[in-house]
Design a protein around this motif. Sequence first.
Motif, PDB file in Angstrom:
ATOM      1  N   THR A 114       7.517 -37.857  20.908  1.00 29.29           N
ATOM      2  CA  THR A 114       8.742 -38.627  21.170  1.00 29.29           C
ATOM      3  C   THR A 114       8.616 -40.102  20.853  1.00 29.29           C
ATOM      4  OG1 THR A 114       8.168 -39.211  23.458  1.00 29.29           O
ATOM      5  CG2 THR A 114       9.233 -37.058  23.087  1.00 29.29           C
ATOM      6  N   MET A 115       7.385 -40.622  20.767  1.00 25.22           N
ATOM      7  CA  MET A 115       7.150 -42.070  20.636  1.00 25.22           C
ATOM      8  C   MET A 115       7.847 -42.822  21.782  1.00 25.22           C
ATOM      9  SD  MET A 115       5.110 -42.119  18.149  1.00 25.22           S
ATOM     10  CE  MET A 115       4.918 -43.888  17.932  1.00 25.22           C
ATOM     11  N   ASN A 116       7.955 -42.153  22.927  1.00 23.73           N
ATOM     12  CA  ASN A 116       8.559 -42.728  24.145  1.00 23.73           C
ATOM     13  C   ASN A 116      10.033 -43.092  23.966  1.00 23.73           C
ATOM     14  OD1 ASN A 116       5.980 -42.420  25.056  1.00 23.73           O
ATOM     15  ND2 ASN A 116       5.782 -44.460  25.930  1.00 23.73           N
ATOM     16  N   ARG A 117      10.701 -42.405  23.054  1.00 20.71           N
ATOM     17  CA  ARG A 117      12.131 -42.619  22.845  1.00 20.71           C
ATOM     18  C   ARG A 117      12.824 -41.261  22.827  1.00 20.71           C
ATOM     19  NH1 ARG A 117      13.002 -47.900  21.505  1.00 20.71           N
ATOM     20  NH2 ARG A 117      11.182 -49.083  20.801  1.00 20.71           N
ATOM     21  N   SER A 118      14.139 -41.268  23.108  1.00 17.65           N
ATOM     22  CA  SER A 118      14.810 -39.992  23.336  1.00 17.65           C
ATOM     23  C   SER A 118      15.822 -39.535  22.290  1.00 17.65           C
ATOM     24  CB  SER A 118      15.511 -40.035  24.693  1.00 17.65           C
ATOM     25  OG  SER A 118      16.539 -41.022  24.705  1.00 17.65           O
ATOM     26  N   PRO A 119      16.525 -40.407  21.548  1.00 20.32           N
ATOM     27  CA  PRO A 119      17.676 -39.929  20.761  1.00 20.32           C
ATOM     28  C   PRO A 119      17.359 -38.808  19.777  1.00 20.32           C
ATOM     29  CG  PRO A 119      17.735 -42.317  20.940  1.00 20.32           C
ATOM     30  CD  PRO A 119      16.407 -41.881  21.493  1.00 20.32           C
ATOM     31  N   PRO A 153      11.301 -19.536  23.617  1.00 16.83           N
ATOM     32  CA  PRO A 153      10.253 -20.500  23.236  1.00 16.83           C
ATOM     33  C   PRO A 153      10.205 -21.702  24.175  1.00 16.83           C
ATOM     34  CG  PRO A 153      11.465 -19.767  21.310  1.00 16.83           C
ATOM     35  CD  PRO A 153      12.210 -19.230  22.495  1.00 16.83           C
ATOM     36  N   THR A 154       9.022 -22.257  24.324  1.00 13.84           N
ATOM     37  CA  THR A 154       8.866 -23.456  25.136  1.00 13.84           C
ATOM     38  C   THR A 154       9.152 -24.694  24.299  1.00 13.84           C
ATOM     39  OG1 THR A 154       6.493 -23.634  24.627  1.00 13.84           O
ATOM     40  CG2 THR A 154       7.112 -22.371  26.591  1.00 13.84           C
ATOM     41  N   PHE A 155       9.715 -25.699  24.947  1.00 15.22           N
ATOM     42  CA  PHE A 155       9.943 -26.995  24.310  1.00 15.22           C
ATOM     43  C   PHE A 155       9.286 -28.052  25.180  1.00 15.22           C
ATOM     44  CE2 PHE A 155      13.475 -24.331  22.890  1.00 15.22           C
ATOM     45  CZ  PHE A 155      13.313 -24.438  21.515  1.00 15.22           C
ATOM     46  N   SER A 156       8.444 -28.859  24.574  1.00 11.35           N
ATOM     47  CA  SER A 156       7.660 -29.820  25.339  1.00 11.35           C
ATOM     48  C   SER A 156       7.642 -31.154  24.611  1.00 11.35           C
ATOM     49  CB  SER A 156       6.239 -29.290  25.552  1.00 11.35           C
ATOM     50  OG  SER A 156       5.653 -28.870  24.326  1.00 11.35           O
ATOM     51  N   PHE A 157       7.332 -32.214  25.372  1.00  8.69           N
ATOM     52  CA  PHE A 157       7.390 -33.576  24.856  1.00  8.69           C
ATOM     53  C   PHE A 157       6.055 -34.287  25.056  1.00  8.69           C
ATOM     54  CE2 PHE A 157      11.935 -33.376  26.731  1.00  8.69           C
ATOM     55  CZ  PHE A 157      12.398 -32.644  25.645  1.00  8.69           C
ATOM     56  N   GLU A 158       5.683 -35.104  24.072  1.00  7.23           N
ATOM     57  CA  GLU A 158       4.485 -35.939  24.184  1.00  7.23           C
ATOM     58  C   GLU A 158       4.883 -37.398  24.341  1.00  7.23           C
ATOM     59  OE1 GLU A 158       0.968 -35.487  21.471  1.00  7.23           O
ATOM     60  OE2 GLU A 158       1.530 -37.546  20.909  1.00  7.23           O
ATOM     61  N   PHE A 159       4.247 -38.068  25.313  1.00  4.04           N
ATOM     62  CA  PHE A 159       4.455 -39.498  25.538  1.00  4.04           C
ATOM     63  C   PHE A 159       3.109 -40.213  25.453  1.00  4.04           C
ATOM     64  CE2 PHE A 159       7.608 -37.183  28.141  1.00  4.04           C
ATOM     65  CZ  PHE A 159       8.781 -37.656  27.569  1.00  4.04           C
ATOM     66  N   PHE A 160       3.172 -41.543  25.322  1.00  5.27           N
ATOM     67  CA  PHE A 160       1.940 -42.325  25.385  1.00  5.27           C
ATOM     68  C   PHE A 160       2.049 -43.322  26.540  1.00  5.27           C
ATOM     69  CE2 PHE A 160       4.644 -44.554  22.276  1.00  5.27           C
ATOM     70  CZ  PHE A 160       4.643 -45.846  22.777  1.00  5.27           C
ATOM     71  N   LEU A 188       5.007 -38.474  36.240  1.00  4.69           N
ATOM     72  CA  LEU A 188       5.867 -37.449  35.646  1.00  4.69           C
ATOM     73  C   LEU A 188       6.062 -36.281  36.603  1.00  4.69           C
ATOM     74  CD1 LEU A 188       4.413 -37.413  32.022  1.00  4.69           C
ATOM     75  CD2 LEU A 188       6.705 -38.125  32.678  1.00  4.69           C
ATOM     76  N   ARG A 189       5.004 -35.929  37.305  1.00  6.30           N
ATOM     77  CA  ARG A 189       5.090 -34.818  38.261  1.00  6.30           C
ATOM     78  C   ARG A 189       5.854 -35.215  39.514  1.00  6.30           C
ATOM     79  NH1 ARG A 189       2.190 -30.468  38.830  1.00  6.30           N
ATOM     80  NH2 ARG A 189       1.791 -30.938  41.020  1.00  6.30           N
ATOM     81  N   GLU A 190       5.479 -36.358  40.088  1.00 10.89           N
ATOM     82  CA  GLU A 190       5.992 -36.716  41.402  1.00 10.89           C
ATOM     83  C   GLU A 190       7.379 -37.354  41.359  1.00 10.89           C
ATOM     84  OE1 GLU A 190       3.004 -39.153  43.182  1.00 10.89           O
ATOM     85  OE2 GLU A 190       1.566 -37.493  43.409  1.00 10.89           O
ATOM     86  N   GLN A 191       7.628 -38.225  40.379  1.00  7.63           N
ATOM     87  CA  GLN A 191       8.903 -38.939  40.324  1.00  7.63           C
ATOM     88  C   GLN A 191       9.959 -38.228  39.487  1.00  7.63           C
ATOM     89  OE1 GLN A 191       8.635 -43.166  39.432  1.00  7.63           O
ATOM     90  NE2 GLN A 191       6.558 -43.285  40.257  1.00  7.63           N
ATOM     91  N   HIS A 192       9.513 -37.501  38.472  1.00 13.28           N
ATOM     92  CA  HIS A 192      10.475 -36.906  37.558  1.00 13.28           C
ATOM     93  C   HIS A 192      10.506 -35.380  37.620  1.00 13.28           C
ATOM     94  CE1 HIS A 192      11.296 -40.805  35.684  1.00 13.28           C
ATOM     95  NE2 HIS A 192       9.998 -41.032  35.762  1.00 13.28           N
ATOM     96  N   GLY A 193       9.616 -34.784  38.405  1.00 17.10           N
ATOM     97  CA  GLY A 193       9.642 -33.342  38.592  1.00 17.10           C
ATOM     98  C   GLY A 193       9.281 -32.542  37.355  1.00 17.10           C
ATOM     99  N   LEU A 194       8.426 -33.100  36.496  1.00 20.15           N
ATOM    100  CA  LEU A 194       8.048 -32.438  35.251  1.00 20.15           C
ATOM    101  C   LEU A 194       6.606 -31.947  35.322  1.00 20.15           C
ATOM    102  CD1 LEU A 194       9.558 -35.077  32.805  1.00 20.15           C
ATOM    103  CD2 LEU A 194      10.549 -32.846  33.375  1.00 20.15           C
ATOM    104  N   GLU A 195       6.348 -30.765  34.797  1.00 14.94           N
ATOM    105  CA  GLU A 195       4.971 -30.284  34.712  1.00 14.94           C
ATOM    106  C   GLU A 195       4.282 -31.046  33.595  1.00 14.94           C
ATOM    107  OE1 GLU A 195       1.945 -29.104  36.127  1.00 14.94           O
ATOM    108  OE2 GLU A 195       3.620 -27.940  36.968  1.00 14.94           O
ATOM    109  N   ALA A 196       3.172 -31.688  33.922  1.00 15.39           N
ATOM    110  CA  ALA A 196       2.561 -32.619  32.981  1.00 15.39           C
ATOM    111  C   ALA A 196       1.115 -32.247  32.666  1.00 15.39           C
ATOM    112  CB  ALA A 196       2.618 -34.043  33.537  1.00 15.39           C
ATOM    113  N   MET A 197       0.694 -32.616  31.464  1.00 14.72           N
ATOM    114  CA  MET A 197      -0.666 -32.372  30.993  1.00 14.72           C
ATOM    115  C   MET A 197      -1.287 -33.682  30.550  1.00 14.72           C
ATOM    116  SD  MET A 197      -1.936 -29.838  27.908  1.00 14.72           S
ATOM    117  CE  MET A 197      -0.780 -30.502  26.705  1.00 14.72           C
TER     118      MET A 197
END
Length: 309
Positions: free
Chosen positions: A272-277, A13-20, A67-76
Amino acid sequence: MRIDEIIERSPEPTFSFEFFPPKTDEAEARLHETLETLRPMDPSFVSVTYGAGGSSRDRTINVVKSLREQHGLEAMAHLTCVGGTKDDIRGVLGQIREAGIHNVLALRGDPPGGEERFSPTPGGFASSPELTQLITDEFDFCVGGAAYPEPHPDARHADDDVETAKAKVEAGAKFLITQLFYDNADYFSFVRRLREIGVDVPVIPEIMPITQISQVRGFAKKIGARVPEGLSRELDAREDDPDAIKDFGVSYATLQASELLANGAPGIHFITMNRSPATRAILSALRLHRPWEKTPEAPAEPGDVVAPA
């Protein structure tokens, strides 16, 4: 890379994160700290929301590009119909393409602040299927759509959300991400109804770990989501203990996600509400437990107990 290809090729399964998009320098610094913390979790993709009325349009594009350029993440990038004509939105799509972004989540969008109901912008789009069709016809993006396991506040009848989801797929959406929900039975019922009318794209459930009582009830009121009686009771029992609420919220979301994955959900999209824990704790537990490899149980029916209460 296109998200439909990521989903198709993923062995699990894929796991993905939402940020604002952050509004201040301090918030932006906190977001980058969160990203660095979550990056080792190796998300399949991440997404960035779009403010009401397009208020964060430029920030959305900048964050997705970062997200793509600095963190290497595929972003939408999320994109809504609110606050722009068709030509305005074509211009935004051009900016997204120039930024090297391959994936767009096409949304109708919420009414701007102070307005109770959605009204199309003159010269704009009246619905997300219309927006999806334009993107599919004129741009080479992988387009996703939103789905509503519980009735959307503007739903006209009992089958409206299923029919709208089908219209999005017919217009070119390659996958759907649900609105958040707290009762898994609503997801299973919704997916079953989609399959019955021939909609076969992946339907990724969205989960927001509970960290505050006001947060869960505020979101539920806004989107029309039910808060099951047992969940509400357990939150009330911890209302004077913020740490206990967070601990319970992580436990609830972990068990909710486990059942979804054990019964065929193609992944989990975390708000995520821009938080990680909380997200880190839940995803770590899921990857250790690997519920998708367990023998599935019969999906629950609406009204059954389907997550801890």
